[in-house]
Design a protein around this motif. Structure first.
Motif, mmCIF file in Angstrom:
data_model
loop_
_atom_site.group_PDB
_atom_site.id
_atom_site.type_symbol
_atom_site.label_atom_id
_atom_site.label_comp_id
_atom_site.label_asym_id
_atom_site.label_seq_id
_atom_site.Cartn_x
_atom_site.Cartn_y
_atom_site.Cartn_z
ATOM 1 N N ASP A 129 -17.565 -50.597 69.256
ATOM 2 C CA ASP A 129 -16.136 -50.353 69.370
ATOM 3 C C ASP A 129 -15.344 -51.645 69.200
ATOM 4 O OD1 ASP A 129 -13.710 -49.226 69.879
ATOM 5 O OD2 ASP A 129 -13.962 -49.202 72.061
ATOM 6 N N PRO A 131 -19.139 -44.198 76.659
ATOM 7 C CA PRO A 131 -19.410 -42.861 76.163
ATOM 8 C C PRO A 131 -20.679 -42.306 76.796
ATOM 9 C CG PRO A 131 -19.907 -44.500 74.484
ATOM 10 C CD PRO A 131 -19.432 -45.235 75.686
ATOM 11 N N THR A 154 -20.386 -45.600 64.818
ATOM 12 C CA THR A 154 -21.338 -44.975 65.739
ATOM 13 C C THR A 154 -22.591 -44.636 64.953
ATOM 14 O OG1 THR A 154 -20.431 -42.823 65.268
ATOM 15 C CG2 THR A 154 -19.588 -43.910 67.221
ATOM 16 N N GLY A 174 -26.931 -42.661 71.799
ATOM 17 C CA GLY A 174 -26.603 -43.220 70.499
ATOM 18 C C GLY A 174 -25.957 -44.575 70.647
ATOM 19 N N SER A 194 -16.214 -51.282 64.028
ATOM 20 C CA SER A 194 -16.459 -50.084 64.839
ATOM 21 C C SER A 194 -17.297 -49.103 64.033
ATOM 22 C CB SER A 194 -15.148 -49.374 65.195
ATOM 23 O OG SER A 194 -14.296 -50.225 65.899
ATOM 24 N N VAL A 215 -22.716 -46.942 70.045
ATOM 25 C CA VAL A 215 -21.286 -46.920 69.791
ATOM 26 C C VAL A 215 -20.808 -48.360 69.726
ATOM 27 C CG1 VAL A 215 -19.035 -46.180 70.651
ATOM 28 C CG2 VAL A 215 -21.035 -44.745 71.025
#
Ligand code: ATP
Ligand code: MG
Lengths: 354, 257
Positions: free
Chosen positions: A21, A13, A45, A17, A43, A19
């Motif tokens: 996943d 991405p 964010t 930030g 997962s 993430v």
């Protein structure tokens, strides 16, 4: 459990930030202890510059998740990105920015505090003339300056926690991972660390695990709740409390008055709520009126209505009564404190209420 | 897995810190280092001196001396590699802490192994110094280079073997078991106290394949006569380098799990 290739299908991405996943991690215990799924398909964010609290019972997988995010161990499956960098394929740009207070203090106990700290400064590529004043400053802040030439194995548990915090800050990181930073600290030291963390939050991203719910509540902007390796809930502390309020506690608001006139004002408030069905009023004390809704109010229009009907000399505030984070935690893992007590009592008594 | 090596930022600070750690309690460190070779020296070298005339043309004391130096080096290499890495991964967990620094796992392992190697050589020198102080036999300086050529690969090999064991086993008693079952026989069958030729033909054939035989028997020939026996030096260097490289790879994998 799906454990396939280590290369994630999705592209990195571009956004800043964190993430996370679909992270999975299992441990095979030696000597036939079986396999433990420490993390299953986690997962979420999290934006940079905020404080993320990770809560969960013992063995929920918090430390494992932190070890993965801080590049110490690799996940079996899934990926994590921090500021667009893949945590495992390209760890060094992230490591430059990371400060970590790990759960187990990870010091060479046979070296002095100063020797430990200077080694870590050197591993960050800092020069002695630069890091010496900075470390001294940090040591003085947590009252460890006089002990800087003592061996780590002569330190108390709380002193080691403070030393860990200093080590995490030597290189002025922008992302701070704190795995139970205040465990073992006395109440005063804990407050000091909280104050320090509040200051550290400025311009930094904080990832915090703790078993102290008040700490999580005061320090986190966003909370991730984990149980048995799974992410079970996430949101801001207020969002999580609202959810639990909705599911378990009902809808309660507290009207705070500036004068001890609660009983006399009950009819006025009743009038103000003429268009709000299903609400019961109680004067819980001379300056407080409680509004209990039988179901979620359709709108919050009743708040301005009350304010309109009361004079500014009398009205102080109105706020929703929310459960504390501990209740949220118990609710999320499917226990109430009463249930826990009942399950550990040999002759179970029916709980007094609920 | 090709990662750059950060020598100044990664390898050197870890190496330096391990060396500093080794100097703590240095008096005990010196005594514990020389205790074993000194005991063997007194018990066998002096105790049997009058019962064993000459071996391969030299006195028994002279015969044993290079072996005792080599023994210190091998033991210390194994100790620093094995116990050092076990402590760092299981007890202090400093390896996990180094992992979050902007350096590579290769840097960490090179720092750890290189310090083990250097500490082993320093302690070997210490043993040599003590033996020469109490021993009328003088150091054949002209053979020093040949001797070191045999000691270096031995130290590399044993640091690497130690590192593998220290990162594989979780409990300290398991390392002690491996030490008793594998390392001690390896060390003592390599011709430390006796000439290899004295062994029965069949045993000799096996023993000649041991890397420790190359270190002890080959080391003695280098020390006493300045000769580098090809059947020892080449395989020893090759094994040491191969095992060292494999160790870096294997430990990196093991510690990243
Ligand atoms: N190295 C390991 N080998 C085997 N199992 C492990 C290992 N590390 C963690 N686990 C297992 O993974 C699970 C999650 O452990 P983890 O330490 O992440 O929990 P935690 O949420 O941090 O707990 P706590 O609040 O007690 O610190 C546990 O069941 C634990 O036994
Ligand atoms: Mg933990």
């Amino acid at each position: 459990m799906p454990v396939s290739s280590t290369v994630p299908p999705s592209p990195p991405p571009a956004t800043s930030g964190m993430v996370v996943d679909n992270i999975c991690k299992s441990f095979t215990n030696p000597r036939g202890g079986g396999t433990v799924a420490a993390l299953s398909q986690v997962s979420f964010t999290a934006p940079m510059g905020k404080a993320l609290g990770i809560l969960g019972s013992n063995g929920a997988g918090k430390t494992t998740l932190i070890n993965i995010l801080t590049t110490v161990i690799r996940p079996d499956n899934g990926t994590a990105w921090i500021n667009g960098h893949n945590v495992h394929n390209n760890p060094n740009p992230i490591r430059e920015q990371l400060g970590v207070v790990s759960q187990d203090d990870r010091f060479d106990n046979y070296l002095t505090l100063w020797e430990n700290l200077s080694l870590h400064a050197e591993l960050h590529g800092l020069k002695k003339r630069h890091f010496t004043p900075h470390i001294n400053h940090l040591l003085k802040q947590v009252d460890l300056y006089d002990r800087r030439h003592s061996y780590l194995d002569t330190f108390s548990g709380g002193m080691k926690r403070k030393a860990s915090l200093i080590r995490a800050l030597i290189h002025k990181p922008t992302i701070l991972f704190l795995d139970e930073p205040t465990t073992g600290l006395d109440p005063l030291a804990r407050r000091q660390v909280w104050d320090a963390i509040r200051t550290l939050k400025e311009g930094r991203t904080l990832i915090l695990t703790t078993h102290y719910m008040q700490e999580a509540d005061e320090l986190s902007d966003h909370i991730v709740l984990m149980d048995k390796g799974k992410l079970i809930q996430q949101g801001t502390p207020t969002e999580l409390k609202r959810q639990v309020a909705e599911q378990r506690c009902g809808w309660h608001y507290q009207l705070q008055l500036k004068q001890p006139v609660a009983n006399t004002l009950l009819p006025t408030v009743q009038t103000a709520l003429a268009n709000t069905p299903g609400v019961t009023l109680t004067a819980t004390n001379a300056e407080t009126i409680q509004l209990d809704f039988s179901r979620q109010p359709d709108s919050l229009e009743f708040i301005p209505a009350i304010i309109q009907h009361l004079s500014p000399q009398v009205f102080h505030s109105i706020h929703q009564q929310l459960p504390d984070l501990e209740t949220v935690f118990f609710s999320a893992i499917g226990h109430t404190p009463e249930a826990l007590i009942a399950s550990s009592t040999p002759t179970p008594e029916p709980p007094a209420h609920e | 897995m090709s990662k750059p090596i950060h020598f100044r930022q990664g390898v050197y600070p870890i190496f330096k810190q391990n060396l500093i750690g080794e100097t703590k309690g240095w008096v005990m460190e010196i005594f514990s280092t020389i205790a074993v070779p000194l005991t063997f020296y007194l018990a066998f070298g002096l105790g049997l001196r009058n019962h064993i005339s000459e071996i391969n043309g030299v006195s028994y004391v002279a015969f044993m001396t290079p072996g005792l130096i080599a023994l210190t080096i091998q033991q210390e290499a194994f100790r620093t590699g094995g116990w050092g890495l076990w402590l760092a991964t299981r007890h202090h967990k400093t390896i996990q802490e180094y992992r979050i620094k902007p350096i590579s796992m290769t840097d960490i392992l090179l720092g750890e192994l290189f310090s083990g190697f250097v500490i082993a050589l320093i302690k070997g020198t210490l043993t040599a110094a003590v033996l020469f102080i109490i021993n009328p036999f003088t150091l054949p300086w002209e053979n020093l280079f040949a001797f070191l050529m045999m000691m270096f690969p031995g130290a590399i090999l044993f640091t690497a073997v130690g590192a593998n064991i220290g990162t594989t086993f979780m409990r300290p008693d398991q390392i002690a078991q491996v030490q008793a079952i594998v390392i001690i026989p390896l060390l003592y069958l390599g011709g430390l106290f006796f000439p290899i030729e004295a062994l029965p033909e069949l045993v000799q054939k096996i023993v000649r394949w041991l890397p420790t035989t190359a270190v002890f028997d080959g080391g003695r020939q280098a020390f006493l006569h300045g000769t580098l026996t090809p059947q020892y030096i080449y395989p020893l260097w090759i094994i040491a380098i191969v095992v060292f490289i494999w160790t870096i790879y294997a430990c990196e994998k093991r510690l990243s799990q």
